[in-house]
Design a protein around this motif. Structure first.
Motif, PDB file in Angstrom:
ATOM      1  N   ARG A 127       0.852  -1.190   0.000  1.00 42.21           N
ATOM      2  CA  ARG A 127       0.000   0.000   0.000  1.00 42.21           C
ATOM      3  C   ARG A 127       0.889   1.242   0.000  1.00 42.21           C
ATOM      4  O   ARG A 127       2.068   1.172   0.345  1.00 42.21           O
ATOM      5  CB  ARG A 127      -0.899   0.009   1.230  1.00 42.21           C
ATOM      6  N   LEU A 128       0.301   2.353  -0.370  1.00 38.76           N
ATOM      7  CA  LEU A 128       0.979   3.643  -0.260  1.00 38.76           C
ATOM      8  C   LEU A 128       0.594   4.273   1.079  1.00 38.76           C
ATOM      9  O   LEU A 128      -0.545   4.105   1.523  1.00 38.76           O
ATOM     10  CB  LEU A 128       0.550   4.574  -1.400  1.00 38.76           C
ATOM     11  N   PRO A 129       1.509   5.006   1.710  1.00 37.31           N
ATOM     12  CA  PRO A 129       1.140   5.703   2.945  1.00 37.31           C
ATOM     13  C   PRO A 129       0.078   6.762   2.664  1.00 37.31           C
ATOM     14  O   PRO A 129       0.034   7.341   1.573  1.00 37.31           O
ATOM     15  CB  PRO A 129       2.440   6.360   3.404  1.00 37.31           C
ATOM     16  N   ALA A 130      -0.760   7.042   3.649  1.00 38.27           N
ATOM     17  CA  ALA A 130      -1.854   8.009   3.492  1.00 38.27           C
ATOM     18  C   ALA A 130      -1.354   9.385   3.051  1.00 38.27           C
ATOM     19  O   ALA A 130      -1.995  10.049   2.233  1.00 38.27           O
ATOM     20  CB  ALA A 130      -2.649   8.118   4.793  1.00 38.27           C
ATOM     21  N   TRP A 131      -0.190   9.800   3.557  1.00 32.92           N
ATOM     22  CA  TRP A 131       0.284  11.146   3.210  1.00 32.92           C
ATOM     23  C   TRP A 131       0.546  11.268   1.708  1.00 32.92           C
ATOM     24  O   TRP A 131       0.379  12.348   1.146  1.00 32.92           O
ATOM     25  CB  TRP A 131       1.516  11.552   4.027  1.00 32.92           C
ATOM     26  N   VAL A 132       0.926  10.169   1.050  1.00 34.90           N
ATOM     27  CA  VAL A 132       1.171  10.217  -0.394  1.00 34.90           C
ATOM     28  C   VAL A 132      -0.135  10.496  -1.138  1.00 34.90           C
ATOM     29  O   VAL A 132      -0.180  11.293  -2.069  1.00 34.90           O
ATOM     30  CB  VAL A 132       1.820   8.905  -0.888  1.00 34.90           C
ATOM     31  N   LEU A 133      -1.202   9.873  -0.710  1.00 38.27           N
ATOM     32  CA  LEU A 133      -2.499  10.056  -1.373  1.00 38.27           C
ATOM     33  C   LEU A 133      -3.070  11.461  -1.182  1.00 38.27           C
ATOM     34  O   LEU A 133      -3.973  11.858  -1.905  1.00 38.27           O
ATOM     35  CB  LEU A 133      -3.497   9.022  -0.880  1.00 38.27           C
ATOM     36  N   ASN A 134      -2.536  12.197  -0.221  1.00 38.71           N
ATOM     37  CA  ASN A 134      -3.008  13.560   0.050  1.00 38.71           C
ATOM     38  C   ASN A 134      -2.139  14.636  -0.601  1.00 38.71           C
ATOM     39  O   ASN A 134      -2.314  15.822  -0.322  1.00 38.71           O
ATOM     40  CB  ASN A 134      -3.084  13.791   1.564  1.00 38.71           C
ATOM     41  N   LEU A 135      -1.208  14.233  -1.453  1.00 37.70           N
ATOM     42  CA  LEU A 135      -0.333  15.199  -2.123  1.00 37.70           C
ATOM     43  C   LEU A 135      -1.097  15.982  -3.189  1.00 37.70           C
ATOM     44  O   LEU A 135      -2.169  15.559  -3.631  1.00 37.70           O
ATOM     45  CB  LEU A 135       0.848  14.455  -2.768  1.00 37.70           C
ATOM     46  N   PRO A 136      -0.548  17.117  -3.638  1.00 36.18           N
ATOM     47  CA  PRO A 136      -1.182  17.890  -4.712  1.00 36.18           C
ATOM     48  C   PRO A 136      -1.286  17.068  -6.002  1.00 36.18           C
ATOM     49  O   PRO A 136      -0.500  16.137  -6.220  1.00 36.18           O
ATOM     50  CB  PRO A 136      -0.236  19.080  -4.904  1.00 36.18           C
TER      51      PRO A 136
END
Length: 176
Positions: A127-136
């Motif tokens: 999985r990708l970390p949540a912070w990556v999915l919240n990037l611009p």
């Protein structure tokens, strides 16, 4: 809209072991926390994480702790450039009897533990970390490009298809 986190931290880590010398001296080693911050470092880290979820492997010691991180495939130039931006050493080799290149990342247990806790290990639980999915959006496009070039393909209708055995990663890719 998305945003960059202020920073991403790899926690401090220490261990001790007895030497093989006759005195059985106890050796202790401590690694300070590592902090990645700023758009350039966080961009590089998010893309490196994408390479890991698609093509990465971890090595484990006898106690089951991750200690070694590698990315397999023909992405050496791209992975080296990302490592350079993060001041992570790396080297590559082709294992005897194999034809696929493996790029081993420096950073040892500290980096391996972060990738393990943030991204999982086996292909079915990556999985990708949540912070990556919240990037611009522009940063998410870079992450998507990494995923496409590793585990993606284009079908006969011209549509991009992404393949993974991880249900969580499949859902995250749909979000991208």
């Amino acid at each position: 809209k998305g945003s960059y986190p202020d920073s991403v931290e790899l926690p401090a880590w220490s261990y001790s072991q007895r030497t093989t010398a006759a005195d059985g001296h106890l050796c202790e080693k401590t690694f300070d926390k590592v902090t990645y911050s700023g758009h350039d470092e966080l961009s590089a880290l998010s893309q490196l994480l994408a390479y890991f979820v698609a093509e990465g492997t971890l090595g484990f010691d006898e106690a089951g702790d991750p200690f070694q991180l590698s990315v397999t495939g023909d992405h050496e130039d791209e992975v080296r450039a990302l490592c350079e931006r993060l001041s992570i050493t790396c080297c590559s080799a082709v294992a005897e009897g194999r034809s696929v290149k493996k790029i081993r990342l420096g950073g040892g247990r500290q980096l391996a533990r972060y990738f393990y806790s943030s991204c999982g290990h086996y292909s079915y639980n990556k999985r990708l970390p949540a912070w990556v999915l919240n990037l611009p959006p522009d940063e998410l496009t870079r992450v998507w490009e990494v995923l496409k070039t590793t585990d993606g393909s284009v079908n006969e209708n011209g549509r991009v298809v992404y393949g993974t055995t991880s249900l969580e990663l499949a859902r995250q890719v749909q979000e991208l």
